[in-house]
Design a protein around this motif. Structure first.
Motif, PDB file in Angstrom:
ATOM      1  N   GLY A  27      -9.441  46.809  -1.020  1.00 59.29           N
ATOM      2  CA  GLY A  27      -9.350  45.961  -2.208  1.00 59.29           C
ATOM      3  C   GLY A  27      -8.743  44.602  -1.919  1.00 59.29           C
ATOM      4  N   LYS A  28      -7.732  44.545  -1.053  1.00 58.34           N
ATOM      5  CA  LYS A  28      -7.077  43.278  -0.721  1.00 58.34           C
ATOM      6  C   LYS A  28      -8.007  42.347   0.039  1.00 58.34           C
ATOM      7  N   VAL A  29      -8.723  42.900   1.007  1.00 56.06           N
ATOM      8  CA  VAL A  29      -9.650  42.089   1.806  1.00 56.06           C
ATOM      9  C   VAL A  29     -10.749  41.514   0.919  1.00 56.06           C
ATOM     10  N   ILE A  30     -11.327  42.370   0.082  1.00 53.12           N
ATOM     11  CA  ILE A  30     -12.407  41.930  -0.801  1.00 53.12           C
ATOM     12  C   ILE A  30     -11.920  40.838  -1.742  1.00 53.12           C
ATOM     13  N   PHE A  31     -10.707  40.998  -2.282  1.00 50.69           N
ATOM     14  CA  PHE A  31     -10.176  40.018  -3.234  1.00 50.69           C
ATOM     15  C   PHE A  31      -9.999  38.654  -2.577  1.00 50.69           C
ATOM     16  N   ILE A  32      -9.413  38.614  -1.377  1.00 46.42           N
ATOM     17  CA  ILE A  32      -9.157  37.340  -0.692  1.00 46.42           C
ATOM     18  C   ILE A  32     -10.470  36.613  -0.394  1.00 46.42           C
ATOM     19  N   ILE A  33     -11.451  37.342   0.140  1.00 46.70           N
ATOM     20  CA  ILE A  33     -12.731  36.707   0.469  1.00 46.70           C
ATOM     21  C   ILE A  33     -13.474  36.291  -0.798  1.00 46.70           C
ATOM     22  N   ASP A  34     -13.353  37.093  -1.848  1.00 40.05           N
ATOM     23  CA  ASP A  34     -13.976  36.742  -3.124  1.00 40.05           C
ATOM     24  C   ASP A  34     -13.445  35.407  -3.643  1.00 40.05           C
ATOM     25  N   MET A  35     -12.130  35.207  -3.537  1.00 45.35           N
ATOM     26  CA  MET A  35     -11.540  33.969  -4.020  1.00 45.35           C
ATOM     27  C   MET A  35     -12.030  32.760  -3.213  1.00 45.35           C
ATOM     28  N   ILE A  36     -12.247  32.951  -1.914  1.00 50.31           N
ATOM     29  CA  ILE A  36     -12.767  31.863  -1.081  1.00 50.31           C
ATOM     30  C   ILE A  36     -14.178  31.486  -1.523  1.00 50.31           C
ATOM     31  N   ILE A  37     -15.007  32.496  -1.751  1.00 54.45           N
ATOM     32  CA  ILE A  37     -16.393  32.241  -2.149  1.00 54.45           C
ATOM     33  C   ILE A  37     -16.457  31.629  -3.549  1.00 54.45           C
ATOM     34  N   LEU A  38     -15.592  32.086  -4.443  1.00 53.26           N
ATOM     35  CA  LEU A  38     -15.572  31.524  -5.795  1.00 53.26           C
ATOM     36  C   LEU A  38     -15.094  30.070  -5.778  1.00 53.26           C
ATOM     37  N   THR A  39     -14.261  29.726  -4.821  1.00 53.59           N
ATOM     38  CA  THR A  39     -13.841  28.327  -4.670  1.00 53.59           C
ATOM     39  C   THR A  39     -15.031  27.465  -4.241  1.00 53.59           C
ATOM     40  N   ILE A  40     -15.855  27.990  -3.332  1.00 57.04           N
ATOM     41  CA  ILE A  40     -17.068  27.278  -2.908  1.00 57.04           C
ATOM     42  C   ILE A  40     -18.019  27.103  -4.094  1.00 57.04           C
ATOM     43  N   ALA A  41     -17.994  28.064  -5.012  1.00 59.43           N
ATOM     44  CA  ALA A  41     -18.919  28.039  -6.151  1.00 59.43           C
ATOM     45  C   ALA A  41     -18.707  26.838  -7.068  1.00 59.43           C
ATOM     46  N   PHE A  42     -17.531  26.203  -7.004  1.00 57.92           N
ATOM     47  CA  PHE A  42     -17.284  25.017  -7.832  1.00 57.92           C
ATOM     48  C   PHE A  42     -18.279  23.896  -7.529  1.00 57.92           C
ATOM     49  N   GLN A  43     -18.906  23.939  -6.340  1.00 59.90           N
ATOM     50  CA  GLN A  43     -19.876  22.915  -5.979  1.00 59.90           C
ATOM     51  C   GLN A  43     -21.191  23.084  -6.734  1.00 59.90           C
ATOM     52  N   VAL A  44     -21.444  24.294  -7.251  1.00 63.51           N
ATOM     53  CA  VAL A  44     -22.735  24.594  -7.881  1.00 63.51           C
ATOM     54  C   VAL A  44     -22.575  24.960  -9.355  1.00 63.51           C
ATOM     55  N   TYR A  45     -21.517  25.697  -9.691  1.00 62.49           N
ATOM     56  CA  TYR A  45     -21.300  26.190 -11.051  1.00 62.49           C
ATOM     57  C   TYR A  45     -20.245  25.355 -11.771  1.00 62.49           C
ATOM     58  N   SER A  46     -20.251  25.466 -13.103  1.00 60.43           N
ATOM     59  CA  SER A  46     -19.238  24.766 -13.892  1.00 60.43           C
ATOM     60  C   SER A  46     -17.889  25.460 -13.769  1.00 60.43           C
TER      61      SER A  46
END
Length: 214
Positions: free
Chosen positions: A146-165
């Motif tokens: 769960g910890k690993v998935i959460f950390i990587i998820d947050m990184i990818i969601l940060t990248i998503a700011f380039q495409v999503y509102s």
């Protein structure tokens, strides 16, 4: 044979729940972390289908799975990812949701995907990418999935700011929090005794027997 049949039945159930979670995210223009999030971002830029991108992005990670996790795990994972890819596209073509609050879609998607991943994990498979890496780190270094998935998820969601509102990304964070919360509560690491080599376990039991017999 009965055990194998139950394992595959559980994996198929898990894949369906994950695909249903993807459907709610896609219907609300939200995303999740991991390779699913990367697939959504890539599909937003170069539209083919979410399922197709999800399968393609996961392919390189099977090299790690084959070398480190074994043939059975890799085979089950490839089948699982293929199922999620096909089911995601099928659900999107068969069902249309016109209006659903973003917060509700995020909670439903996160819950469905969390339960689906648990079913897949517990039956010796994964849904690729981040999940394979997370299971590898838990197996070799004891870091909770769960910890690993959460950390990587947050990184990818940060990248998503380039495409999503900003609003879409924030609601996507809620989906990731729900997903990792489900996994964190119900995914239990294997007891230390089960991870020890069989000879070590026999030795420890023999020592305890000698202590009690004195």
């Amino acid at each position: 044979m009965k055990k194998i049949a139950f394992e595959w039945y559980a994996i198929i159930e898990g894949c369906f729940l994950v695909a249903l979670g993807f459907f709610f995210l896609q219907s609300s223009s939200l995303l999740i972390g991991g390779t699913g999030g990367l697939a959504a971002i890539t599909n937003n830029l170069y539209e083919i289908s979410l399922g197709t991108w999800f399968f393609l992005i996961n392919l390189p990670f099977f090299v790690i799975a084959l070398k480190q996790m074994g043939k059975s795990f890799t085979f089950k994972s490839i089948v699982s990812i293929a199922l999620v890819s096909v089911l995601s596209d099928a659900l999107s073509s068969m069902i249309v949701i016109d209006v659903i609050p973003l917060w509700l879609a995020a909670i439903i998607a996160g819950g469905l995907m969390g339960i689906g991943l648990l079913l897949v994990f517990r039956n010796g498979a994964s849904l690729g990418g981040v999940n394979i890496l997370a299971l590898y780190l838990e197996k070799h270094y004891g870091i909770h999935t769960g910890k690993v998935i959460f950390i990587i998820d947050m990184i990818i969601l940060t990248i998503a700011f380039q495409v999503y509102s900003v609003e879409q990304v924030l609601y996507s964070v809620i989906a990731s929090l729900v997903l990792t919360s489900v996994i964190g509560r119900y995914h239990k690491k294997a007891p230390i005794s089960q991870l020890q080599p069989k000879t070590d376990r026999l030795k420890s039991r023999f020592k305890r027997f000698r202590l009690f017999s004195k």
